[in-house]
Design a protein around this motif. Structure first.
Motif, PDB file in Angstrom:
ATOM      1  N   HIS A   1     -15.450  33.193 -28.371  1.00 37.50           N
ATOM      2  CA  HIS A   1     -14.125  33.101 -27.755  1.00 37.50           C
ATOM      3  C   HIS A   1     -14.257  33.029 -26.236  1.00 37.50           C
ATOM      4  CE1 HIS A   1     -14.522  37.420 -27.068  1.00 37.50           C
ATOM      5  NE2 HIS A   1     -14.765  37.559 -28.355  1.00 37.50           N
ATOM      6  N   ALA A   2     -13.236  32.492 -25.605  1.00 40.65           N
ATOM      7  CA  ALA A   2     -13.283  32.291 -24.160  1.00 40.65           C
ATOM      8  C   ALA A   2     -11.956  32.712 -23.548  1.00 40.65           C
ATOM      9  CB  ALA A   2     -13.566  30.833 -23.854  1.00 40.65           C
ATOM     10  N   PHE A   3     -12.040  33.313 -22.350  1.00 39.38           N
ATOM     11  CA  PHE A   3     -10.828  33.671 -21.607  1.00 39.38           C
ATOM     12  C   PHE A   3     -10.869  32.940 -20.284  1.00 39.38           C
ATOM     13  CE2 PHE A   3     -12.025  37.319 -24.185  1.00 39.38           C
ATOM     14  CZ  PHE A   3     -10.883  37.498 -24.942  1.00 39.38           C
ATOM     15  N   ASP A   4      -9.899  32.153 -20.007  1.00 41.63           N
ATOM     16  CA  ASP A   4      -9.873  31.367 -18.769  1.00 41.63           C
ATOM     17  C   ASP A   4     -11.200  30.647 -18.573  1.00 41.63           C
ATOM     18  OD1 ASP A   4      -7.335  32.198 -18.242  1.00 41.63           O
ATOM     19  OD2 ASP A   4      -7.923  33.801 -16.854  1.00 41.63           O
ATOM     20  N   GLY A   5     -11.767  30.157 -19.622  1.00 46.83           N
ATOM     21  CA  GLY A   5     -13.018  29.419 -19.527  1.00 46.83           C
ATOM     22  C   GLY A   5     -14.252  30.289 -19.443  1.00 46.83           C
ATOM     23  N   ILE A   6     -14.054  31.620 -19.444  1.00 46.42           N
ATOM     24  CA  ILE A   6     -15.227  32.511 -19.389  1.00 46.42           C
ATOM     25  C   ILE A   6     -15.609  32.876 -20.814  1.00 46.42           C
ATOM     26  CG2 ILE A   6     -16.102  34.730 -18.563  1.00 46.42           C
ATOM     27  CD1 ILE A   6     -13.958  34.529 -16.329  1.00 46.42           C
ATOM     28  N   GLN A   7     -16.878  32.576 -21.105  1.00 44.43           N
ATOM     29  CA  GLN A   7     -17.330  32.868 -22.465  1.00 44.43           C
ATOM     30  C   GLN A   7     -18.119  34.167 -22.494  1.00 44.43           C
ATOM     31  OE1 GLN A   7     -19.061  28.843 -22.717  1.00 44.43           O
ATOM     32  NE2 GLN A   7     -18.255  28.883 -24.827  1.00 44.43           N
ATOM     33  N   GLU A   8     -18.133  34.771 -23.648  1.00 44.98           N
ATOM     34  CA  GLU A   8     -18.791  36.083 -23.749  1.00 44.98           C
ATOM     35  C   GLU A   8     -20.016  35.990 -24.647  1.00 44.98           C
ATOM     36  OE1 GLU A   8     -17.592  40.651 -25.060  1.00 44.98           O
ATOM     37  OE2 GLU A   8     -16.320  38.956 -25.593  1.00 44.98           O
ATOM     38  N   TYR A   9     -21.150  36.505 -24.148  1.00 47.21           N
ATOM     39  CA  TYR A   9     -22.354  36.580 -24.988  1.00 47.21           C
ATOM     40  C   TYR A   9     -22.191  37.692 -26.007  1.00 47.21           C
ATOM     41  CZ  TYR A   9     -25.206  33.467 -22.171  1.00 47.21           C
ATOM     42  OH  TYR A   9     -25.726  32.372 -21.553  1.00 47.21           O
ATOM     43  N   ASP A  10     -22.816  37.501 -27.115  1.00 51.05           N
ATOM     44  CA  ASP A  10     -22.794  38.563 -28.128  1.00 51.05           C
ATOM     45  C   ASP A  10     -24.040  39.426 -27.942  1.00 51.05           C
ATOM     46  OD1 ASP A  10     -22.295  40.156 -30.233  1.00 51.05           O
ATOM     47  OD2 ASP A  10     -22.708  38.670 -31.792  1.00 51.05           O
ATOM     48  N   ASN A  11     -23.926  40.393 -27.044  1.00 46.17           N
ATOM     49  CA  ASN A  11     -25.054  41.287 -26.738  1.00 46.17           C
ATOM     50  C   ASN A  11     -24.723  42.694 -27.218  1.00 46.17           C
ATOM     51  OD1 ASN A  11     -27.066  39.822 -25.557  1.00 46.17           O
ATOM     52  ND2 ASN A  11     -26.162  39.934 -23.501  1.00 46.17           N
ATOM     53  N   PRO A  12     -24.939  43.001 -28.438  1.00 51.48           N
ATOM     54  CA  PRO A  12     -24.551  44.341 -28.907  1.00 51.48           C
ATOM     55  C   PRO A  12     -25.404  45.424 -28.251  1.00 51.48           C
ATOM     56  CG  PRO A  12     -25.754  43.176 -30.619  1.00 51.48           C
ATOM     57  CD  PRO A  12     -25.623  42.223 -29.471  1.00 51.48           C
ATOM     58  N   LEU A  13     -24.847  46.631 -28.204  1.00 51.30           N
ATOM     59  CA  LEU A  13     -25.621  47.763 -27.681  1.00 51.30           C
ATOM     60  C   LEU A  13     -26.800  48.014 -28.597  1.00 51.30           C
ATOM     61  CD1 LEU A  13     -22.588  50.016 -26.873  1.00 51.30           C
ATOM     62  CD2 LEU A  13     -24.303  49.327 -25.196  1.00 51.30           C
ATOM     63  N   PRO A  14     -27.887  48.530 -28.070  1.00 52.13           N
ATOM     64  CA  PRO A  14     -29.045  48.796 -28.945  1.00 52.13           C
ATOM     65  C   PRO A  14     -28.692  49.797 -30.037  1.00 52.13           C
ATOM     66  CG  PRO A  14     -29.515  49.323 -26.627  1.00 52.13           C
ATOM     67  CD  PRO A  14     -28.091  48.930 -26.691  1.00 52.13           C
ATOM     68  N   GLY A  15     -29.359  49.628 -31.152  1.00 52.15           N
ATOM     69  CA  GLY A  15     -29.073  50.495 -32.303  1.00 52.15           C
ATOM     70  C   GLY A  15     -29.245  51.967 -31.980  1.00 52.15           C
ATOM     71  N   TRP A  16     -30.317  52.318 -31.251  1.00 50.40           N
ATOM     72  CA  TRP A  16     -30.568  53.748 -30.956  1.00 50.40           C
ATOM     73  C   TRP A  16     -29.423  54.341 -30.153  1.00 50.40           C
ATOM     74  CZ3 TRP A  16     -30.548  55.267 -25.931  1.00 50.40           C
ATOM     75  CH2 TRP A  16     -30.803  54.300 -24.963  1.00 50.40           C
TER      76      TRP A  16
END
Ligand code: HEC
Length: 217
Positions: free
Chosen positions: A18-33
């Motif tokens: 998804h994008a907001f005003d053309g800014i896209q978001e990487y899917d970088n989840p927090l580390p599992g630990w």
């Protein structure tokens, strides 16, 4: 546009789509630990909270603190037991440096705000001079400490301090007489006779002297 974004985290990370005003978001989840640590703190709090706040009485930090204080005091007082609230005790304790120090700690915590750290007086009268408003004999100090004076301007400590503390703080107050406070309030009340003299069975205070005073064999 997306190729101009500097990816400081992970260039290969997938986009969330998804994008907001053309800014896209990487899917970088927090580390599992990290997530598990976070969940663990929540689980811990769910156990901690009822255990310490709704568990058996005496578990909360403040209750355990009171118990520790009482225990500490019991240990300290084991040496002198329950003091008798009379003139002989007040005089004896006034000449005992160790217990005068204890009285001083009670004084600093409860009385210094009104009478000054060294007894020079602030709201309350100067306790270091020979003038007293409500005191004629040393036992009057204990009486005032227990019951207060001037309709509560001097609070009553009967139910707020233990009897031993009331007695030892009174002896400490008596010991202030004749000292020179840094900032002394003007005299209030009348000059009263001196306290009773040091009793013959008063403890030897100075440790150096007491070890020196042992008979030489
Ligand atoms: C909230 C302020 C306040 C605190 C705290 C306080 N006092 Fe007082 N104290 C007074 C006042 C005010 C008077 C004078 C009462 C009067 O005018 O008769 C007084 C009077 C006294 C007197 C009698 C002095 C005299 O000249 O007759 C003694 C002794 C005394 N206080 C000891 C203590 C001790 C010991 C403590 C702590 C356990 C203590 N006070 C805590 C305000 C306080």
């Amino acid at each position: 546009m997306a190729d101009k974004i500097t990816n400081i985290a992970n260039d290969n990370a997938p986009l969330t789509g998804h994008a907001f005003d053309g800014i896209q978001e990487y899917d970088n989840p927090l580390p599992g630990w990290w997530k598990w640590l976070f969940i663990a703190t929540i689980v811990f709090s769910l156990l901690y909270w009822p255990y310490f706040h709704f568990g058996a009485p005496g578990r909360s930090a403040s209750e355990r603190f009171s118990v520790a204080i009482a225990e500490n005091m019991r240990l300290q007082f084991a040496e002198i037991g329950e003091l008798q609230p009379n003139e002989a005790t007040l005089v004896k304790m006034m000449y005992d440096d160790g217990w005068v120090k204890f009285g001083e700690s009670v004084y600093r915590a409860n009385c210094a705000s009104c009478h000054g750290l060294d007894g020079g007086g602030i709201v309350g009268p100067n306790l270091a001079d020979d003038h007293y408003k409500n005191v004629r004999e040393i036992t009057d100090i204990l009486n005032i400490v227990q019951n207060g004076a001037a309709a509560g301007a001097m609070p009553a400590w009967k139910s707020r301090l233990q009897l031993n503390e009331q007695i030892l703080v009174s002896s400490y107050v008596a010991s202030l007489r004749g000292s020179t406070p840094a900032k002394a309030k003007g005299a209030e009340g009348n000059v009263i006779p001196p306290w009773p003299a040091k009793p013959a069975d008063a403890p030897v205070n100075d440790e150096v002297n007491s070890s020196n005073s042992e008979p030489v064999q």
